[in-house]
Motif scaffolding. Structure first.
Motif, short mmCIF file in Angstrom:
data_model
loop_
_atom_site.label_atom_id
_atom_site.label_comp_id
_atom_site.label_asym_id
_atom_site.label_seq_id
_atom_site.Cartn_x
_atom_site.Cartn_y
_atom_site.Cartn_z
N ALA A 1 10.43 -3.61 -16.25
CA ALA A 1 9.65 -4.28 -15.21
C ALA A 1 10.53 -5.19 -14.37
O ALA A 1 10.37 -5.27 -13.14
CB ALA A 1 8.53 -5.08 -15.85
N SER A 2 11.47 -5.88 -15.00
CA SER A 2 12.37 -6.78 -14.28
C SER A 2 13.20 -6.02 -13.26
O SER A 2 13.34 -6.45 -12.10
CB SER A 2 13.29 -7.51 -15.27
OG SER A 2 14.22 -8.31 -14.58
N ILE A 3 13.75 -4.89 -13.66
CA ILE A 3 14.56 -4.08 -12.76
C ILE A 3 13.72 -3.55 -11.60
O ILE A 3 14.13 -3.58 -10.43
CB ILE A 3 15.21 -2.92 -13.53
CG1 ILE A 3 16.21 -3.46 -14.55
CG2 ILE A 3 15.90 -1.94 -12.58
CD1 ILE A 3 16.73 -2.42 -15.52
N ALA A 4 12.52 -3.06 -11.91
CA ALA A 4 11.63 -2.53 -10.88
C ALA A 4 11.27 -3.60 -9.86
O ALA A 4 11.29 -3.37 -8.64
CB ALA A 4 10.38 -1.95 -11.51
N LEU B 1 2.38 -1.48 -10.78
CA LEU B 1 1.87 -0.86 -12.00
C LEU B 1 2.77 -1.21 -13.19
O LEU B 1 2.29 -1.60 -14.26
CB LEU B 1 1.78 0.65 -11.81
CG LEU B 1 1.17 1.48 -12.95
CD1 LEU B 1 0.46 2.71 -12.38
CD2 LEU B 1 2.24 1.94 -13.94
N LEU B 2 4.09 -1.06 -13.01
CA LEU B 2 5.03 -1.38 -14.09
C LEU B 2 4.97 -2.86 -14.45
O LEU B 2 5.01 -3.23 -15.63
CB LEU B 2 6.44 -0.99 -13.69
CG LEU B 2 6.73 0.51 -13.55
CD1 LEU B 2 8.12 0.74 -12.97
CD2 LEU B 2 6.60 1.20 -14.90
N ASP C 1 0.81 -1.21 0.00
CA ASP C 1 0.00 0.00 0.00
C ASP C 1 0.85 1.27 0.00
O ASP C 1 0.32 2.37 0.18
CB ASP C 1 -0.96 0.02 1.19
CG ASP C 1 -0.24 -0.14 2.52
OD1 ASP C 1 0.96 -0.48 2.51
OD2 ASP C 1 -0.88 0.10 3.56
N SER C 2 2.17 1.13 -0.22
CA SER C 2 3.04 2.30 -0.32
C SER C 2 3.09 2.79 -1.77
O SER C 2 2.76 2.05 -2.70
CB SER C 2 4.45 1.96 0.15
OG SER C 2 5.06 1.03 -0.73
N PHE C 3 3.54 4.04 -1.96
CA PHE C 3 3.63 4.57 -3.32
C PHE C 3 4.61 3.75 -4.16
O PHE C 3 4.33 3.42 -5.31
CB PHE C 3 4.08 6.04 -3.27
CG PHE C 3 4.34 6.64 -4.63
CD1 PHE C 3 3.28 7.06 -5.43
CD2 PHE C 3 5.63 6.73 -5.13
CE1 PHE C 3 3.51 7.59 -6.70
CE2 PHE C 3 5.87 7.26 -6.40
CZ PHE C 3 4.80 7.69 -7.17
N LYS C 4 5.76 3.42 -3.58
CA LYS C 4 6.76 2.64 -4.30
C LYS C 4 6.21 1.28 -4.68
O LYS C 4 6.41 0.79 -5.80
CB LYS C 4 8.02 2.49 -3.45
CG LYS C 4 9.14 1.71 -4.14
CD LYS C 4 10.36 1.59 -3.22
CE LYS C 4 11.46 0.77 -3.89
NZ LYS C 4 12.65 0.62 -3.00
N GLY C 5 5.52 0.64 -3.73
CA GLY C 5 4.96 -0.67 -4.01
C GLY C 5 3.93 -0.65 -5.12
O GLY C 5 3.93 -1.51 -6.02
#
Length: 372
Positions: A173-176, A14-15, A5-9
């Motif tokens: 996406a893999s890096i994220a 999303l990516l 539920d964090s912005f980063k998460g």
């Protein structure tokens, strides 16, 4: 620790959702503009290759959905997208049908694995409906740039540019996922020890989504070809870009209307509206009808599936049902391109609308029974 539920998460999810679901927005240019238009494959061959990709995603999703809680979501999502990147990189180096078919299957297996852990994690979030609407909005935004850019890139690169674009998305996406994939709260009680079998209502919703995905793939795979065959030329690109902008409204509305519309009413109406738009697109031979039906076609699926996703998350708190989202979407989507290719080649575009109408009525009936 990154939480769901964090912005980063949310950004990472999303990516990851965009990468895993890019096939759903890329079908017209993948099948029509690239594999048929540039590689000169027949409709049946082109549809078959994309079907192999989608079948790979289905196999991976079915296998990992029931095992979602046993493995590291961060590891399997990052590695899955990395392998998909390598497969698409390989597709830029060959024009041999056999080798391309194998690489499509490998890419599908890898992306489907990563997407299963992505969707399972979304389903375990505090508000799965809202988060799925958010990642759906991200997919719609990316679709605008992807469809607009691919129409320019594909002709200039003899088709290979499409696979470069796919590869770049998978790599990002893999890096994220490797550096920021979120964790969810641990399961408690019986679900942690031995997850319960999925309910009958859950299975009815799953089959209904499969049929809607089949209908989408049947028609959307040939939208570009229908427009080209009718002589609409560059207007087709304009329609596809407009489709991207209209799609933006769909997840936004689905999120805003979460508490105002019931999931049962939305899921029952969705397949019927989808069938209506298919008939409008195929049987009414004017540019206005073509543009109208094409522009809103994907939006219906996005809106309906957001409510179906939230419903599945409630029916199965373990996250297994939504972890199989790739399978529920891509079983139908995998059959769609190759079945559509056969129907178009043997009968014509009218056969697509007939199949969609029948499947739409069945899907609507299944959703209605799941709500009782």
């Amino acid at each position: 620790m990154t939480t769901v539920d964090s912005f980063k998460g949310r950004l990472v999810l999303l990516l990851a959702h965009i990468a895993g679901m890019i096939d759903m927005v890329a079908l017209p240019v993948w099948v029509g503009a690239a594999l048929i238009g540039q590689y000169q494959f027949s409709p049946q061959q082109a549809g078959g290759m994309v079907t192999l990709y989608l079948l790979g995603a289905v196999v991976a999703s079915v296998f990992f959905a029931s095992r979602f809680t046993r493995f590291s979501a961060r590891l399997f999502s990052s590695v899955g997208y990395a392998i998909a990147f390598l497969a698409f990189l390989g597709l830029t180096q060959t024009r041999d049908f056999g080798m391309m078919a194998v690489l499509h299957a490998v890419a599908g297996l890898a992306a489907g694995t990563a997407l299963s852990f992505t969707h399972g994690t979304i389903g375990r979030s505090p508000n799965p409906h809202r988060l799925f609407a958010i990642v759906g909005l991200g997919l719609c935004v990316s679709a605008i740039f992807f469809l607009g850019g691919s129409q320019e890139v594909i002709p200039k690169t003899a088709g290979t540019g499409l696979f470069v674009m796919f590869g770049a998305i998978m790599a990002l996406a893999s890096i994220a996922c490797a550096f920021g994939f979120p964790q969810t709260a641990a399961l408690k009680g019986a679900e942690a020890e031995k997850p319960q079998p999925l309910s009958k209502a859950t299975w009815l919703v799953i089959v209904g989504v499969i049929l809607m995905a089949l209908n989408q793939a049947l028609v959307f795979s040939f939208v570009e070809r229908i427009g080209a065959d009718r002589g609409y030329g560059d207007k087709v690109t304009v329609v596809l870009i407009a489709l991207g902008f209209v799609n933006l409204l769909s997840p936004i509305l689905a999120g805003l209307l979460q508490g105002r519309l019931s999931a049962s009413s939305v899921t029952v109406a969705g397949p019927l509206l989808q069938a209506f738009l298919s008939c409008l697109l195929i049987f009414v031979g004017t540019f206005t009808s073509y543009a109208l039906a094409t522009t809103f076609f994907i939006a219906v699926m996005i809106f309906t599936h957001t409510f179906a996703f939230g419903l599945l998350a409630r029916l199965d708190p373990s996250g297994r049902a939504v972890a199989a989202t790739a399978a529920t979407l891509m079983i139908g989507a995998a059959i769609g391109p190759v079945l559509g290719g056969v129907l178009v080649q043997q009968v014509g575009y009218s056969a697509l609308a007939v199949v969609v109408l029948v499947a739409g009525v069945i899907a609507s009936t299944l959703f209605a029974r799941a709500s009782k």
